[in-house]
Design a protein around this motif. Structure first.
Motif, mmCIF file in Angstrom:
data_model
loop_
_atom_site.group_PDB
_atom_site.id
_atom_site.type_symbol
_atom_site.label_atom_id
_atom_site.label_comp_id
_atom_site.label_asym_id
_atom_site.label_seq_id
_atom_site.Cartn_x
_atom_site.Cartn_y
_atom_site.Cartn_z
ATOM 1 N N ILE A 55 0.860 -1.187 0.000
ATOM 2 C CA ILE A 55 0.000 0.000 0.000
ATOM 3 C C ILE A 55 0.894 1.234 0.000
ATOM 4 C CG2 ILE A 55 -1.756 1.299 1.267
ATOM 5 C CD1 ILE A 55 -2.815 -1.285 0.161
ATOM 6 N N ARG A 56 0.648 2.162 -0.908
ATOM 7 C CA ARG A 56 1.479 3.356 -1.028
ATOM 8 C C ARG A 56 0.726 4.589 -0.531
ATOM 9 N NH1 ARG A 56 5.700 1.525 -3.745
ATOM 10 N NH2 ARG A 56 5.397 -0.292 -5.135
ATOM 11 N N ARG A 57 1.481 5.483 0.093
ATOM 12 C CA ARG A 57 0.881 6.733 0.557
ATOM 13 C C ARG A 57 0.293 7.496 -0.622
ATOM 14 N NH1 ARG A 57 1.295 9.557 5.142
ATOM 15 N NH2 ARG A 57 3.008 8.263 5.926
ATOM 16 N N SER A 58 -0.875 8.067 -0.427
ATOM 17 C CA SER A 58 -1.557 8.793 -1.493
ATOM 18 C C SER A 58 -2.446 9.851 -0.860
ATOM 19 C CB SER A 58 -2.398 7.820 -2.335
ATOM 20 O OG SER A 58 -3.450 7.285 -1.562
ATOM 21 N N ARG A 59 -3.366 10.392 -1.633
ATOM 22 C CA ARG A 59 -4.290 11.392 -1.099
ATOM 23 C C ARG A 59 -5.297 10.777 -0.129
ATOM 24 N NH1 ARG A 59 -9.201 11.426 -4.102
ATOM 25 N NH2 ARG A 59 -9.131 10.205 -6.017
ATOM 26 N N PHE A 60 -5.314 9.457 -0.028
ATOM 27 C CA PHE A 60 -6.210 8.764 0.892
ATOM 28 C C PHE A 60 -5.470 8.504 2.201
ATOM 29 C CE2 PHE A 60 -7.181 7.366 -3.468
ATOM 30 C CZ PHE A 60 -8.438 7.920 -3.597
ATOM 31 N N SER A 61 -5.945 9.061 3.290
ATOM 32 C CA SER A 61 -5.188 9.056 4.545
ATOM 33 C C SER A 61 -5.365 7.787 5.374
ATOM 34 C CB SER A 61 -5.593 10.269 5.389
ATOM 35 O OG SER A 61 -7.007 10.297 5.589
ATOM 36 N N HIS A 62 -6.483 7.091 5.224
ATOM 37 C CA HIS A 62 -6.762 5.924 6.053
ATOM 38 C C HIS A 62 -6.737 4.645 5.221
ATOM 39 C CE1 HIS A 62 -8.614 9.273 8.335
ATOM 40 N NE2 HIS A 62 -8.217 8.586 9.386
ATOM 41 N N GLU A 108 -2.145 -15.280 4.716
ATOM 42 C CA GLU A 108 -1.890 -16.695 4.483
ATOM 43 C C GLU A 108 -3.039 -17.362 3.739
ATOM 44 O OE1 GLU A 108 -0.806 -18.824 7.987
ATOM 45 O OE2 GLU A 108 1.072 -17.726 8.266
ATOM 46 N N SER A 109 -4.275 -17.053 4.110
ATOM 47 C CA SER A 109 -5.423 -17.623 3.409
ATOM 48 C C SER A 109 -6.567 -16.634 3.415
ATOM 49 C CB SER A 109 -5.866 -18.935 4.068
ATOM 50 O OG SER A 109 -6.446 -18.700 5.343
ATOM 51 N N GLY A 110 -7.376 -16.693 2.365
ATOM 52 C CA GLY A 110 -8.518 -15.795 2.248
ATOM 53 C C GLY A 110 -8.191 -14.531 1.476
ATOM 54 N N ARG A 111 -9.191 -13.669 1.357
ATOM 55 C CA ARG A 111 -9.056 -12.416 0.608
ATOM 56 C C ARG A 111 -9.552 -11.251 1.448
ATOM 57 N NH1 ARG A 111 -11.618 -14.482 -5.200
ATOM 58 N NH2 ARG A 111 -9.819 -15.767 -5.824
ATOM 59 N N LEU A 112 -8.790 -10.167 1.395
ATOM 60 C CA LEU A 112 -9.144 -8.944 2.099
ATOM 61 C C LEU A 112 -9.581 -7.873 1.119
ATOM 62 C CD1 LEU A 112 -6.224 -8.482 4.672
ATOM 63 C CD2 LEU A 112 -8.610 -9.008 5.231
ATOM 64 N N ILE A 113 -10.565 -7.072 1.541
ATOM 65 C CA ILE A 113 -10.872 -5.824 0.848
ATOM 66 C C ILE A 113 -10.045 -4.729 1.519
ATOM 67 C CG2 ILE A 113 -12.666 -4.174 0.219
ATOM 68 C CD1 ILE A 113 -14.729 -6.420 0.655
ATOM 69 N N ALA A 114 -9.175 -4.096 0.760
ATOM 70 C CA ALA A 114 -8.361 -2.993 1.282
ATOM 71 C C ALA A 114 -8.942 -1.688 0.771
ATOM 72 C CB ALA A 114 -6.906 -3.136 0.848
ATOM 73 N N VAL A 115 -9.375 -0.840 1.700
ATOM 74 C CA VAL A 115 -9.996 0.433 1.343
ATOM 75 C C VAL A 115 -9.112 1.569 1.837
ATOM 76 C CG1 VAL A 115 -12.038 1.890 1.520
ATOM 77 C CG2 VAL A 115 -12.280 -0.606 1.602
ATOM 78 N N GLN A 116 -8.554 2.331 0.897
ATOM 79 C CA GLN A 116 -7.862 3.572 1.253
ATOM 80 C C GLN A 116 -8.884 4.700 1.121
ATOM 81 O OE1 GLN A 116 -4.355 2.307 -1.509
ATOM 82 N NE2 GLN A 116 -3.579 3.987 -0.230
ATOM 83 N N SER A 117 -9.016 5.517 2.167
ATOM 84 C CA SER A 117 -10.088 6.504 2.157
ATOM 85 C C SER A 117 -9.645 7.802 2.817
ATOM 86 C CB SER A 117 -11.326 5.956 2.870
ATOM 87 O OG SER A 117 -11.009 5.597 4.203
ATOM 88 N N SER A 118 -10.392 8.850 2.534
ATOM 89 C CA SER A 118 -10.190 10.147 3.172
ATOM 90 C C SER A 118 -11.552 10.706 3.529
ATOM 91 C CB SER A 118 -9.439 11.113 2.247
ATOM 92 O OG SER A 118 -10.132 11.287 1.024
ATOM 93 N N ASP A 119 -11.575 11.588 4.516
ATOM 94 C CA ASP A 119 -12.849 12.141 4.983
ATOM 95 C C ASP A 119 -13.415 13.203 4.053
ATOM 96 O OD1 ASP A 119 -12.957 10.587 7.332
ATOM 97 O OD2 ASP A 119 -11.610 11.977 8.346
ATOM 98 N N GLU A 120 -12.537 13.898 3.326
ATOM 99 C CA GLU A 120 -12.972 14.958 2.435
ATOM 100 C C GLU A 120 -12.278 14.838 1.088
ATOM 101 O OE1 GLU A 120 -12.312 18.715 4.247
ATOM 102 O OE2 GLU A 120 -13.652 18.357 5.941
ATOM 103 N N SER A 121 -12.978 15.242 0.046
ATOM 104 C CA SER A 121 -12.426 15.202 -1.291
ATOM 105 C C SER A 121 -11.638 16.476 -1.586
ATOM 106 C CB SER A 121 -13.531 15.047 -2.324
ATOM 107 O OG SER A 121 -13.021 15.191 -3.639
ATOM 108 N N PRO A 122 -10.443 16.352 -2.196
ATOM 109 C CA PRO A 122 -9.701 17.540 -2.622
ATOM 110 C C PRO A 122 -10.181 18.083 -3.967
ATOM 111 C CG PRO A 122 -8.436 15.594 -3.142
ATOM 112 C CD PRO A 122 -9.689 15.118 -2.425
ATOM 113 N N PHE A 123 -11.158 17.407 -4.557
ATOM 114 C CA PHE A 123 -11.630 17.787 -5.883
ATOM 115 C C PHE A 123 -13.000 18.446 -5.788
ATOM 116 C CE2 PHE A 123 -8.890 14.074 -6.437
ATOM 117 C CZ PHE A 123 -8.029 14.524 -7.409
ATOM 118 N N ASP A 124 -13.323 19.200 -6.832
ATOM 119 C CA ASP A 124 -14.671 19.726 -6.969
ATOM 120 C C ASP A 124 -15.598 18.579 -7.318
ATOM 121 O OD1 ASP A 124 -13.790 22.306 -6.513
ATOM 122 O OD2 ASP A 124 -13.398 22.675 -8.652
ATOM 123 N N ALA A 125 -16.847 18.701 -6.970
ATOM 124 C CA ALA A 125 -17.827 17.644 -7.296
ATOM 125 C C ALA A 125 -18.000 17.535 -8.797
ATOM 126 C CB ALA A 125 -19.143 17.953 -6.628
#
Length: 221
Positions: free
Chosen positions: A148-155, A204-221
């Motif tokens: 996982i790489r640091r990005s605009r998503f903080s969590h 080791e076994s199974g699959r994870l959903i990895a969600v990188q998220s942020s509380d606010e968008s830096p973009f316009d809607a």
């Protein structure tokens, strides 16, 4: 396209905005899924392919899409077994790109959003890296090992896709795990944070959903 694309971006009919256009790099293959094709045209981008039943656009908009896309694949809006997004993803997987990005895959329809997250399993099984991106989230599946790489998503949050995921080890995170297990319904993996530029996830076994998220968008809607 005459050459194999390094990246295919699907623009589906869910929530889209300027953040989706930021994903585009030179030589990317742009696929407009249903109303996503109209979004591309409205922002000066010519779809390499428009695909879907196009039941979310007007007759005039559909004709505009047909005239201004390099190719178009249509289906009956009722007599079909796949969602438009799955149709687009299957087309993309057949091209074996280096990466597939799904935009417009999340929105007001939770059933479609959840189905699109599950579609990531098809790309994982095909060995093609794939992620879902919107203005405040980036979603991928982890099986075995991932960085996982640091990005605009903080969590970074981890949720089990399979009933049980074992041997979860996190390094480079504020809250590390060592040989942990997550089962359906567990919230232990919610809201972690990277300590540096990268973190690693081992399973080791199974699959994870990895969600990188942020509380606010830096973009316009």
């Amino acid at each position: 396209m005459t050459t194999k694309p390094a990246k295919i971006i699907l623009f589906a009919g869910g929530r889209l905005g300027s953040w989706a256009l930021e994903e585009i790099e030179e030589n990317d293959c742009l696929i407009g899924v249903d109303r996503g094709a109209l979004f591309l045209l409205q922002h000066g981008k010519r779809p390499h392919l428009a695909i879907g039943d196009f039941d979310s656009v007007t007759r005039e908009e559909r004709e505009l899409i047909r005239q201004n896309s390099e190719g178009m694949l249509t289906c009956d809006p009722v007599m079909k077994d796949l969602t438009d997004t799955e149709m687009g993803l299957r087309w993309a997987l057949e091209r074996r790109p280096a990466e597939i990005v799904l935009t417009g895959a999340l929105g007001s329809r939770f059933d479609h959003a959840l189905a699109n997250v599950h579609l990531l399993a098809k790309a994982l099984e095909a060995g093609v890296p794939c992620r879902i991106v919107d203005e405040t989230n980036q979603i991928m599946l982890v099986e075995g090992h991932a960085t996982i790489r640091r990005s605009r998503f903080s969590h970074v949050s981890l949720l089990p896709l399979t009933e049980k995921v074992t041997g979860i080890t996190l390094t480079g995170f504020q809250y590390p795990l060592n040989n942990a297990t997550l089962q359906t319904g567990d919230t232990l993996g919610i809201s972690n944070v990277l300590l540096g530029e990268t973190g690693t996830i081992s399973v080791e076994s199974g699959r994870l959903i990895a969600v990188q998220s942020s509380d606010e968008s830096p973009f316009d809607a």
